[in-house]
Design a protein around this motif. Structure first.
Motif, PDB file in Angstrom:
ATOM      1  N   ASN A  62      15.197 -37.016 -48.045  1.00 38.21           N
ATOM      2  CA  ASN A  62      15.071 -35.731 -48.727  1.00 38.21           C
ATOM      3  C   ASN A  62      13.938 -34.843 -48.213  1.00 38.21           C
ATOM      4  O   ASN A  62      13.193 -34.253 -48.995  1.00 38.21           O
ATOM      5  CB  ASN A  62      14.967 -35.938 -50.244  1.00 38.21           C
ATOM      6  CG  ASN A  62      16.258 -36.483 -50.805  1.00 38.21           C
ATOM      7  OD1 ASN A  62      17.341 -36.005 -50.469  1.00 38.21           O
ATOM      8  ND2 ASN A  62      16.155 -37.500 -51.644  1.00 38.21           N
ATOM      9  N   MET A 113      12.674 -31.473 -47.015  1.00 34.64           N
ATOM     10  CA  MET A 113      13.151 -30.132 -47.359  1.00 34.64           C
ATOM     11  C   MET A 113      13.009 -29.237 -46.128  1.00 34.64           C
ATOM     12  O   MET A 113      11.911 -28.858 -45.739  1.00 34.64           O
ATOM     13  CB  MET A 113      12.381 -29.580 -48.556  1.00 34.64           C
ATOM     14  CG  MET A 113      12.560 -30.424 -49.817  1.00 34.64           C
ATOM     15  SD  MET A 113      14.291 -30.684 -50.314  1.00 34.64           S
ATOM     16  CE  MET A 113      14.693 -29.079 -50.967  1.00 34.64           C
ATOM     17  N   SER A 167      15.367 -24.190 -49.068  1.00 35.56           N
ATOM     18  CA  SER A 167      15.197 -25.427 -48.305  1.00 35.56           C
ATOM     19  C   SER A 167      16.313 -26.384 -48.661  1.00 35.56           C
ATOM     20  O   SER A 167      16.720 -26.470 -49.828  1.00 35.56           O
ATOM     21  CB  SER A 167      13.842 -26.070 -48.604  1.00 35.56           C
ATOM     22  OG  SER A 167      12.793 -25.240 -48.146  1.00 35.56           O
ATOM     23  N   LEU A 168      16.798 -27.103 -47.664  1.00 38.41           N
ATOM     24  CA  LEU A 168      17.917 -28.021 -47.862  1.00 38.41           C
ATOM     25  C   LEU A 168      17.446 -29.463 -47.736  1.00 38.41           C
ATOM     26  O   LEU A 168      16.742 -29.815 -46.785  1.00 38.41           O
ATOM     27  CB  LEU A 168      19.025 -27.734 -46.850  1.00 38.41           C
ATOM     28  CG  LEU A 168      19.575 -26.301 -46.861  1.00 38.41           C
ATOM     29  CD1 LEU A 168      20.733 -26.176 -45.883  1.00 38.41           C
ATOM     30  CD2 LEU A 168      19.995 -25.873 -48.252  1.00 38.41           C
ATOM     31  N   ALA A 169      17.866 -30.288 -48.691  1.00 37.23           N
ATOM     32  CA  ALA A 169      17.480 -31.706 -48.711  1.00 37.23           C
ATOM     33  C   ALA A 169      18.175 -32.430 -47.561  1.00 37.23           C
ATOM     34  O   ALA A 169      19.394 -32.366 -47.410  1.00 37.23           O
ATOM     35  CB  ALA A 169      17.851 -32.334 -50.045  1.00 37.23           C
ATOM     36  N   THR A 170      17.380 -33.123 -46.773  1.00 38.90           N
ATOM     37  CA  THR A 170      17.865 -33.703 -45.520  1.00 38.90           C
ATOM     38  C   THR A 170      17.296 -35.099 -45.330  1.00 38.90           C
ATOM     39  O   THR A 170      16.096 -35.315 -45.503  1.00 38.90           O
ATOM     40  CB  THR A 170      17.430 -32.803 -44.334  1.00 38.90           C
ATOM     41  OG1 THR A 170      17.876 -31.473 -44.591  1.00 38.90           O
ATOM     42  CG2 THR A 170      17.975 -33.294 -43.031  1.00 38.90           C
ATOM     43  N   ARG A 177      26.505 -32.292 -42.255  1.00 39.74           N
ATOM     44  CA  ARG A 177      26.135 -31.478 -43.420  1.00 39.74           C
ATOM     45  C   ARG A 177      27.260 -31.610 -44.438  1.00 39.74           C
ATOM     46  O   ARG A 177      28.416 -31.450 -44.094  1.00 39.74           O
ATOM     47  CB  ARG A 177      25.944 -30.021 -42.993  1.00 39.74           C
ATOM     48  CG  ARG A 177      24.922 -29.893 -41.872  1.00 39.74           C
ATOM     49  CD  ARG A 177      24.670 -28.448 -41.475  1.00 39.74           C
ATOM     50  NE  ARG A 177      24.074 -27.741 -42.599  1.00 39.74           N
ATOM     51  CZ  ARG A 177      24.660 -26.736 -43.249  1.00 39.74           C
ATOM     52  NH1 ARG A 177      25.848 -26.299 -42.878  1.00 39.74           N
ATOM     53  NH2 ARG A 177      24.067 -26.173 -44.270  1.00 39.74           N
ATOM     54  N   GLN A 194      22.578 -33.940 -44.307  1.00 41.71           N
ATOM     55  CA  GLN A 194      21.992 -32.838 -45.076  1.00 41.71           C
ATOM     56  C   GLN A 194      22.938 -32.369 -46.182  1.00 41.71           C
ATOM     57  O   GLN A 194      24.140 -32.231 -45.966  1.00 41.71           O
ATOM     58  CB  GLN A 194      21.701 -31.671 -44.135  1.00 41.71           C
ATOM     59  CG  GLN A 194      21.031 -30.489 -44.791  1.00 41.71           C
ATOM     60  CD  GLN A 194      20.758 -29.394 -43.781  1.00 41.71           C
ATOM     61  OE1 GLN A 194      21.676 -28.775 -43.279  1.00 41.71           O
ATOM     62  NE2 GLN A 194      19.482 -29.195 -43.473  1.00 41.71           N
ATOM     63  N   TYR A 195      22.345 -32.100 -47.355  1.00 44.88           N
ATOM     64  CA  TYR A 195      23.095 -31.471 -48.435  1.00 44.88           C
ATOM     65  C   TYR A 195      23.199 -29.981 -48.170  1.00 44.88           C
ATOM     66  O   TYR A 195      22.243 -29.344 -47.740  1.00 44.88           O
ATOM     67  CB  TYR A 195      22.393 -31.675 -49.781  1.00 44.88           C
ATOM     68  CG  TYR A 195      22.561 -33.039 -50.376  1.00 44.88           C
ATOM     69  CD1 TYR A 195      23.800 -33.661 -50.424  1.00 44.88           C
ATOM     70  CD2 TYR A 195      21.479 -33.701 -50.931  1.00 44.88           C
ATOM     71  CE1 TYR A 195      23.951 -34.916 -50.992  1.00 44.88           C
ATOM     72  CE2 TYR A 195      21.623 -34.952 -51.504  1.00 44.88           C
ATOM     73  CZ  TYR A 195      22.861 -35.552 -51.531  1.00 44.88           C
ATOM     74  OH  TYR A 195      23.010 -36.795 -52.088  1.00 44.88           O
ATOM     75  N   SER A 223      19.228 -29.891 -52.749  1.00 42.19           N
ATOM     76  CA  SER A 223      19.007 -28.667 -51.974  1.00 42.19           C
ATOM     77  C   SER A 223      18.821 -27.476 -52.906  1.00 42.19           C
ATOM     78  O   SER A 223      19.411 -27.404 -53.982  1.00 42.19           O
ATOM     79  CB  SER A 223      20.189 -28.395 -51.035  1.00 42.19           C
ATOM     80  OG  SER A 223      20.178 -29.307 -49.960  1.00 42.19           O
ATOM     81  N   ASP A 264      23.124 -21.608 -42.203  1.00 40.16           N
ATOM     82  CA  ASP A 264      22.303 -22.795 -42.495  1.00 40.16           C
ATOM     83  C   ASP A 264      22.516 -23.876 -41.438  1.00 40.16           C
ATOM     84  O   ASP A 264      21.573 -24.573 -41.057  1.00 40.16           O
ATOM     85  CB  ASP A 264      22.626 -23.346 -43.885  1.00 40.16           C
ATOM     86  CG  ASP A 264      22.139 -22.439 -45.008  1.00 40.16           C
ATOM     87  OD1 ASP A 264      21.348 -21.512 -44.736  1.00 40.16           O
ATOM     88  OD2 ASP A 264      22.563 -22.662 -46.160  1.00 40.16           O
ATOM     89  N   THR A 281      19.631 -25.408 -39.065  1.00 43.14           N
ATOM     90  CA  THR A 281      19.397 -26.854 -39.035  1.00 43.14           C
ATOM     91  C   THR A 281      19.432 -27.385 -37.607  1.00 43.14           C
ATOM     92  O   THR A 281      18.572 -28.178 -37.208  1.00 43.14           O
ATOM     93  CB  THR A 281      20.427 -27.587 -39.914  1.00 43.14           C
ATOM     94  OG1 THR A 281      20.326 -27.091 -41.250  1.00 43.14           O
ATOM     95  CG2 THR A 281      20.189 -29.089 -39.909  1.00 43.14           C
TER      96      THR A 281
END
Length: 195
Positions: free
Chosen positions: A66, A68, A76-79, A101, A128-129, A136, A153, A157
């Motif tokens: 997770n 960000m 920000s996307l949780a990754t 993703r 990634q979410y 995210s 996005d 990424t």
């Protein structure tokens, strides 16, 4: 009649498979069988013995959960980042990266198996979410079709991955179902490091 059709179809598929297999595996040599027409080849497949030891993976993995990752729209996307390791330490060097993703649970078996497979062979894997999903930030638009945000996005990424010190700058997408649709939408944006 149906058995005959099945047999002909199966034979056709098998011959095509062997032809493709021969193309990708130079250890298989076509030879002309003396009792058939000269245009038909037989293939000698390498033998595989059960006693042959299974090769060990080159790498194990260390997971960063997770993280960000910032996008251009200030969300920000949780990754999750899976990186190759050896002996419990991060492996030295740079690695190509596999990116997935998804709006689905990235910890589910179908995604973790991607990481298990590729990391052992010397790839980093990024799961990634999408925007607004799970951890995210933001609000996503989901209508069973990818949208412009998914493309932007994805671009951000890919370029974030390429900028990391562990990356060799090559990023390849993977996914099925909606996770594949968003990868295709990302490709329309033409990120420079998408390979």
């Amino acid at each position: 009649v149906s058995f005959r059709v099945f047999f002909i179809y199966f034979h056709f598929i098998l011959l095509n498979y062997l032809h493709i297999f021969n193309y990708f595996h130079p250890s298989i040599h076509p030879s002309i069988h003396p009792s058939v027409h000269p245009s038909i080849h037989t293939y000698i497949l390498p033998s595989f013995h059960p006693s042959t030891p299974t090769p060990r993976p080159m790498y194990t993995q260390i997971i960063f959960k997770n993280l960000m990752i910032p996008m251009r729209d200030d969300t920000s996307l949780a990754t999750d980042v899976y990186r190759p390791s050896q002996g419990g330490e991060l492996a030295a060097g740079t690695f190509p990266t596999i990116l997935c993703r998804t709006p689905y649970v990235k910890e589910s078996k179908r995604y973790v198996e991607i990481a298990d497979f590729f990391v052992s062979k010397g790839y980093a894997v990024v799961l990634q979410y999408l925007l607004g999903r799970w951890y995210s930030e933001g609000i996503g638009q989901y209508h069973h079709v990818a949208n412009d945000e998914d493309g932007r996005d994805g671009y951000d990424t890919v370029e974030w991955i390429a900028d990391q010190p562990w990356s060799n700058g090559k990023v390849g997408p993977v996914g099925s179902s909606f996770a594949a649709v968003v990868q295709a939408r990302m490709a329309f944006e033409r990120p420079p490091h998408l390979t």
